[in-house]
Design an enzyme around this catalytic site. Structure first.
Site, mmCIF file in Angstrom:
data_model
loop_
_atom_site.group_PDB
_atom_site.id
_atom_site.type_symbol
_atom_site.label_atom_id
_atom_site.label_comp_id
_atom_site.label_asym_id
_atom_site.label_seq_id
_atom_site.Cartn_x
_atom_site.Cartn_y
_atom_site.Cartn_z
ATOM 1 N N HIS A 50 -18.220 -0.358 -34.236
ATOM 2 C CA HIS A 50 -18.378 -0.112 -35.673
ATOM 3 C C HIS A 50 -17.092 0.491 -36.219
ATOM 4 O O HIS A 50 -16.610 1.492 -35.686
ATOM 5 C CB HIS A 50 -19.493 0.904 -35.940
ATOM 6 C CG HIS A 50 -20.826 0.531 -35.374
ATOM 7 N ND1 HIS A 50 -21.368 1.190 -34.290
ATOM 8 C CD2 HIS A 50 -21.720 -0.410 -35.728
ATOM 9 C CE1 HIS A 50 -22.559 0.656 -34.009
ATOM 10 N NE2 HIS A 50 -22.792 -0.321 -34.855
ATOM 11 N N HIS A 92 -13.574 -43.377 -12.218
ATOM 12 C CA HIS A 92 -13.486 -43.116 -13.650
ATOM 13 C C HIS A 92 -12.732 -44.256 -14.338
ATOM 14 O O HIS A 92 -13.158 -44.765 -15.381
ATOM 15 C CB HIS A 92 -12.722 -41.805 -13.909
ATOM 16 C CG HIS A 92 -13.511 -40.561 -13.629
ATOM 17 N ND1 HIS A 92 -13.977 -40.231 -12.384
ATOM 18 C CD2 HIS A 92 -13.914 -39.554 -14.445
ATOM 19 C CE1 HIS A 92 -14.629 -39.069 -12.456
ATOM 20 N NE2 HIS A 92 -14.605 -38.647 -13.687
ATOM 21 N N GLN A 114 -23.710 8.240 -34.795
ATOM 22 C CA GLN A 114 -23.559 7.553 -33.508
ATOM 23 C C GLN A 114 -23.730 8.522 -32.347
ATOM 24 O O GLN A 114 -24.325 8.206 -31.330
ATOM 25 C CB GLN A 114 -22.195 6.865 -33.402
ATOM 26 C CG GLN A 114 -22.048 5.704 -34.362
ATOM 27 C CD GLN A 114 -23.184 4.708 -34.240
ATOM 28 O OE1 GLN A 114 -23.398 4.132 -33.196
ATOM 29 N NE2 GLN A 114 -23.941 4.518 -35.317
#
Lengths: 433, 433
Positions: B328, B420, B259
């Protein structure tokens, strides 16, 4: 007047395109102010929350405390009448049942090369839910955000709600109780978002922030994204109704106006295969507008953004639906499943003549937080996975690494990443694992 | 020198916290420039792409065309040697198999009230994949983005790749072929993102843009978000290795450096239960650094952001892992499944002593596009669902609407949304449906 379009007219494509592209949402640029507030909360914490509570809401939270106590929640919720409480319970339970079915499956298997691999889902630890204050405080939105988080297994669901004049909204407090939320703070605006993202002396930070808000809240959420997750931005509401002439025009008019009443920049569109029916719906809209309580808002929305579109056949609606990618799609036709199957982009689909969109706003079960402004092309409504995350898993042994490792070494070398290559090659062909 | 921490030291909590909070990614603020480029592409389209190709990459795309022809792709891909091509094929096939298992299930059922409801998943129509030019052009990233899109059923996967000096990267072109991508354009930077989001004379717009890029690309993606979807922002890479003293220190050192060699701001951290082993790993790192090709980058990363942490017992690593929420996580220990089950936050977990993280970068199958900088607390690695969206479905008939509708009417009235309420109540109790 709403736009009236006929798909057979020569200028239809241009006018339809103009309608789809019309930008309804003009978000104020408040980024400088918001950036200042966020920096201030990060530096001075609770003090900023107290000051702004006093300034904007005339609330002395140094005396009341930032935390809304359980006794306060209970007392406010107790003001809700029994029938409304029962309706909230129905809504909470149906939302819970619908979202519980979405629990994703984990997967861990051994493949042909002997590699064990898969993925697993885990809930977020802590989620912050922003609830607007005052008139825009909708208990249904509290349920739609909080219930899925709880169902997902989120341990801490934290609510931020401004309390103008110190008042707690009984309906919102009742919704918190029903959702099982116990941690709520009186705070609002960009400062509430900053407090949730970075924490203060009183408030532990969360991992994701969801829920609607004004331009200060929306801008603050964008700015803290990365530090925490955020939900998709929500624009003004929209409804697209596809209806044939067998419908009662008053029913369809009511559906169009149920969105128009939300907001002056909401949009309501009808697509039908019968121009005369479009005219009858237009007339019914005018009639209902004259009597409805939120007439001013609904009229402004309908006049400016409403549309009545006539197509030769209902099947011709499909490409128009996909071009709009509506938040809400109502199919008030025979065999709605057939047309639904051909539509590619819609946040939610309401099938048949007896499924007004508003039933989905409250009690159907699916989430009412949905992608707007065409975002249904690439985004989904709020769902259980928004409160979970996925971790992948891989396990090689000596034999399976010997099988797949050489390809990794080759690719790492090809990319010039020799350290990557070494970490694999150093383990290859070392015998039994 | 990398940080060396011991969990039993009195200042551990403070020093660990400082390490976790260290901001490694200092993204340049290029928003003014990027906003100008986006506006220019929206106004002048292809012409801007041509001009900037000439300016930055010395490429005459008015002559070559913006579109990279299939013949060009084929010719460039043909330069890849057979062994590397075979390795790419292995990677593509394993990525395809892993992601194909993620196809989400649709659900449509009738509940206790007689309401039919559920959801369905559909692929996005068109996805744009940004591929950096020059040295950062990794064929593995092309596969990790393009293969899942194709598996999801995306019809148009469109690649944007800058071609410095006019050169096509053979490995990238080979990866496009293997992924099944046929539509690629020579263009880069913010202008490529704008072209993908808004379209030009030559390029039809897409619905979502994924893939890595420099600060111009990242800023442009943030700015076009809403017009299109984007993937999660990716910061510098990180690895956290939890290892006991039974490991070969050289193996663990190689993993840490795999890495570190990515980037001077990458971070590699070891947690072990044996201080002497930590010392042996540190020594092995120094030795490998002296010989590895990307030594300068890896040394800078290791010296500045590397860490060797000793804890009393391996179980003590769990809260540290969750605090870091690593991109990771490698568990080079006995019974790695036991510890893995206790970890809540990690992008990807590599189990056991024979699973170096680099195998996951290329050929394991799971995606290598993973949340960084602690985002694993709330985000997932790239997966099939990133290329699909979910539509909910509801269908009431007269009977089921009569059952659940009254609660919706009640809540709509309570929220002051009488339109509504009307759209539901107008349909209630009308007899057989």
């Amino acid at each position: 007047m709403p736009v009236e379009l006929n798909a057979t007219a020569p200028d239809f494509a241009r006018r339809f395109e103009a309608m789809v592209r019309a930008k309804r949402d003009a978000e104020a640029d408040v980024s400088a102010v918001v950036a200042g507030i966020i920096a201030d909360v990060r530096k001075r914490g609770d003090a900023v929350l107290h000051e702004l509570n006093q300034k904007y809401d005339q609330v002395d939270s140094t005396r009341l405390g930032l935390r809304i106590s359980q006794a306060e929640i209970d007392a406010a919720a107790a003001q809700v009448d029994a029938a409304t409480m029962a309706a909230l319970e129905t809504a909470a339970e149906r939302i819970r049942l619908f979202h519980a079915r979405q629990k994703p499956a984990d997967d861990f298997y051994t493949d042909a090369e002997g590699v064990k691999l898969g993925h697993r889902w885990t809930p977020l630890d802590a989620v912050g839910l922003y609830v607007p204050g005052g008139k825009a405080a909708y208990p249904s939105s509290v349920l739609m955000n909080a219930v899925p988080a709880v169902v997902a297994g989120v341990r801490r669901v934290v609510v931020a709600v401004p309390t103008p004049g110190g008042e707690l909204n009984p309906l919102v407090m009742a919704a918190l109780k029903l959702a099982g939320v116990t941690e709520a703070y009186r705070m609002g605006g960009a400062q509430a978002v900053a407090a949730l993202a970075y924490g203060t002396e009183t408030i532990r930070p969360v991992d994701k922030i969801t829920g609607p808000g004004n331009s200060f809240v929306v801008t603050a959420k964008r700015m803290v994204f990365g530090q925490v997750g955020i939900d998709n931005p929500a624009g003004p509401s929209e409804i697209l109704v596809v209806a044939d002439a067998k419908n009662d025009p008053a029913w369809i008019a009511a559906d169009l106006l149920s969105q128009a009443e939300h907001d002056e920049v909401a949009q309501s569109v009808l697509i039908t295969d019968d121009a005369a029916f479009a005219g009858r719906v237009g007339a019914a809209v005018r009639q209902q507008l004259s009597t409805m309580p939120r007439s001013a808002i609904a009229t402004a929305s309908w006049e400016r953004f409403g549309a009545l579109i006539t197509v030769p056949q209902l099947a011709d609606a499909v490409p128009l639906v996909d071009a709009i990618a509506p938040e809400h799609l109502e199919l008030a036709i025979d065999d709605p499943q057939v047309l639904a199957a051909r539509v590619r982009h819609a946040g939610a689909i309401f099938l048949g003549r007896h499924t007004p969109e508003a039933v989905g706003d409250y009690v159907a079960g699916p989430n009412h937080v949905l992608p707007t402004a065409g975002a249904a092309r690439f985004a989904s409504g709020l769902n259980l996975l928004d409160f979970m995350k996925r971790t992948t898993l891989v396990q090689c042994d000596q034999a399976s690494l010997d099988r797949i490792g050489p390809a990794a070494v080759r690719l790492a070398e090809a990319e010039g990443l020799h350290g990557h290559a070494l970490s694999v090659s150093i383990r290859l062909n070392k015998g039994a694992s």
